[in-house]
Design an enzyme around this catalytic site. Structure first.
Site, PDB file in Angstrom:
ATOM      1  N   THR A 195       0.710  -1.527  -0.333  1.00 42.47           N
ATOM      2  CA  THR A 195      -0.110  -0.239   0.053  1.00 42.47           C
ATOM      3  C   THR A 195       0.616   1.327  -0.039  1.00 42.47           C
ATOM      4  O   THR A 195       1.940   1.703   0.754  1.00 42.47           O
ATOM      5  CB  THR A 195      -0.709  -0.122   1.183  1.00 42.47           C
ATOM      6  OG1 THR A 195      -2.010  -1.213   1.287  1.00 42.47           O
ATOM      7  CG2 THR A 195      -2.334   1.020   1.384  1.00 42.47           C
TER       8      THR A 195
ATOM      9  N   ALA B 239       7.568  -1.623   0.587  1.00 40.53           N
ATOM     10  CA  ALA B 239       8.657  -0.990  -0.733  1.00 40.53           C
ATOM     11  C   ALA B 239       7.264   0.331  -1.264  1.00 40.53           C
ATOM     12  O   ALA B 239       6.191  -0.419  -1.247  1.00 40.53           O
ATOM     13  CB  ALA B 239       8.626  -2.037  -1.806  1.00 40.53           C
TER      14      ALA B 239
ATOM     15  N   HIS C 284      -1.169   6.383 -13.767  1.00 41.04           N
ATOM     16  CA  HIS C 284      -2.011   5.082 -13.318  1.00 41.04           C
ATOM     17  C   HIS C 284      -3.703   4.839 -13.292  1.00 41.04           C
ATOM     18  O   HIS C 284      -3.882   6.156 -14.615  1.00 41.04           O
ATOM     19  CB  HIS C 284      -1.751   5.163 -11.602  1.00 41.04           C
ATOM     20  CG  HIS C 284      -0.131   4.715 -11.433  1.00 41.04           C
ATOM     21  ND1 HIS C 284       0.872   5.841 -11.291  1.00 41.04           N
ATOM     22  CD2 HIS C 284       0.096   3.417 -11.314  1.00 41.04           C
ATOM     23  CE1 HIS C 284       1.638   4.617 -11.030  1.00 41.04           C
ATOM     24  NE2 HIS C 284       1.599   3.572 -10.719  1.00 41.04           N
ATOM     25  N   HIS C 285      -3.979   3.920 -12.963  1.00 42.94           N
ATOM     26  CA  HIS C 285      -5.886   3.917 -13.791  1.00 42.94           C
ATOM     27  C   HIS C 285      -6.652   4.890 -12.786  1.00 42.94           C
ATOM     28  O   HIS C 285      -5.545   5.371 -11.717  1.00 42.94           O
ATOM     29  CB  HIS C 285      -5.797   2.067 -13.259  1.00 42.94           C
ATOM     30  CG  HIS C 285      -5.602   2.238 -11.722  1.00 42.94           C
ATOM     31  ND1 HIS C 285      -5.714   2.576 -11.010  1.00 42.94           N
ATOM     32  CD2 HIS C 285      -4.474   1.576 -11.620  1.00 42.94           C
ATOM     33  CE1 HIS C 285      -5.596   1.808  -9.803  1.00 42.94           C
ATOM     34  NE2 HIS C 285      -4.868   0.973 -10.139  1.00 42.94           N
TER      35      HIS C 285
ATOM     36  N   LYS D 240      -6.496   5.125  -9.166  1.00 43.70           N
ATOM     37  CA  LYS D 240      -5.554   4.896  -7.946  1.00 43.70           C
ATOM     38  C   LYS D 240      -5.925   6.939  -7.088  1.00 43.70           C
ATOM     39  O   LYS D 240      -5.797   7.131  -8.058  1.00 43.70           O
ATOM     40  CB  LYS D 240      -4.490   5.151  -8.986  1.00 43.70           C
ATOM     41  CG  LYS D 240      -2.969   5.226  -7.698  1.00 43.70           C
ATOM     42  CD  LYS D 240      -1.957   4.816  -8.453  1.00 43.70           C
ATOM     43  CE  LYS D 240      -0.502   4.947  -7.147  1.00 43.70           C
ATOM     44  NZ  LYS D 240      -0.866   4.267  -6.266  1.00 43.70           N
TER      45      LYS D 240
END
Length: 237
Positions: free
Chosen positions: A82, A106, A141-142, A145
């Protein structure tokens, strides 16, 4: 110390797009899934973790801290995919140390992205001594997001700005179904250099998360605790 050949029993925390991607890839590779924790069971994560060797969290920034704390109380190491919670990172890492737990975090679990960061950082360091170049970062990004810029872009900016000695502007695009694209642009008067990473399928992040889960379980078996990153998995700690 000998290495286990058995895949760990995983608990998937968050059954959104990434949670389902992790589930599908785990099932393809015959990894045992001890729990699938969605919104309906999120209030009782500790009980749901029973029998899991490791948890993988792909939820939301508003939920991840409580989820990690639940994993710490249950004694289950946790992989956190996340993003959007970096302001609380120092606090949470302190809680992990205090509990002698284990967390692998990460901003991006793609192995290619982790190489991309290092290539971009090196390119920025080289261009820093060349007059007339400006740097910028573009990420897409999509549309679902929620955080912008992405955790990957934030880490890229941190590395590049450190290499060239000043902050770098970051532009974010949210559109359609783009899994994730990140680009460093180094622009001069007569030429331009672009360093880019394109994710073609979100399974690349699921693959990295499963690799991290296996690595983290072994680290715990080796007696290690604390917060770990992709540097450990890639052997560049």
């Amino acid at each position: 110390m000998s290495r286990s050949t058995q895949p760990p029993r995983i608990a998937i925390v968050g059954m959104g797009r990434m949670g389902h991607a992790v589930q599908r890839l785990a099932e393809e590779r015959q990894w045992p899934i001890a729990a699938r924790i969605g919104r309906d069971s999120a209030s009782d994560i500790e009980s749901a973790l029973d029998g899991a060797d490791v948890a993988i969290d792909f939820t939301t920034a508003g939920a991840v801290l409580d989820n990690v704390r639940a994993c710490l109380r249950a004694g289950v190491p946790v992989v956190v995919g996340t993003t959007g919670w970096l302001d609380e990172r120092e606090q949470l890492e302190g809680e992990v140390r205090e509990a002698q737990g284990a967390m692998f975090w990460a901003p991006n679990f793609s192995l290619g992205v982790n190489v991309f960061w290092r290539v971009a950082e090196r390119a920025a360091a080289l261009i820093a001594s060349v007059p007339g170049f400006e740097a910028a970062i573009l990420e897409s990004h999509h549309s679902a997001k929620k955080d912008a810029p992405s955790g990957t872009a934030i880490e890229l900016e941190r590395r590049v700005s450190s290499a060239i000695g000043h902050s770098v502007p970051v532009s974010s695009i949210r559109v359609g179904h783009v899994p994730g694209t990140h680009e460093l642009i180094l622009d001069g008067q007569f030429e331009q250099l672009r360093v880019e990473h394109v994710a073609r399928d979100r399974r690349v992040f699921a693959e990295g998360a499963l690799l991290a889960a296996s690595w983290l379980v072994q680290a715990v078996r080796d007696g290690r605790s604390g917060t770990f990153t992709m540097d450990g998995l890639l052997g560049v700690e």
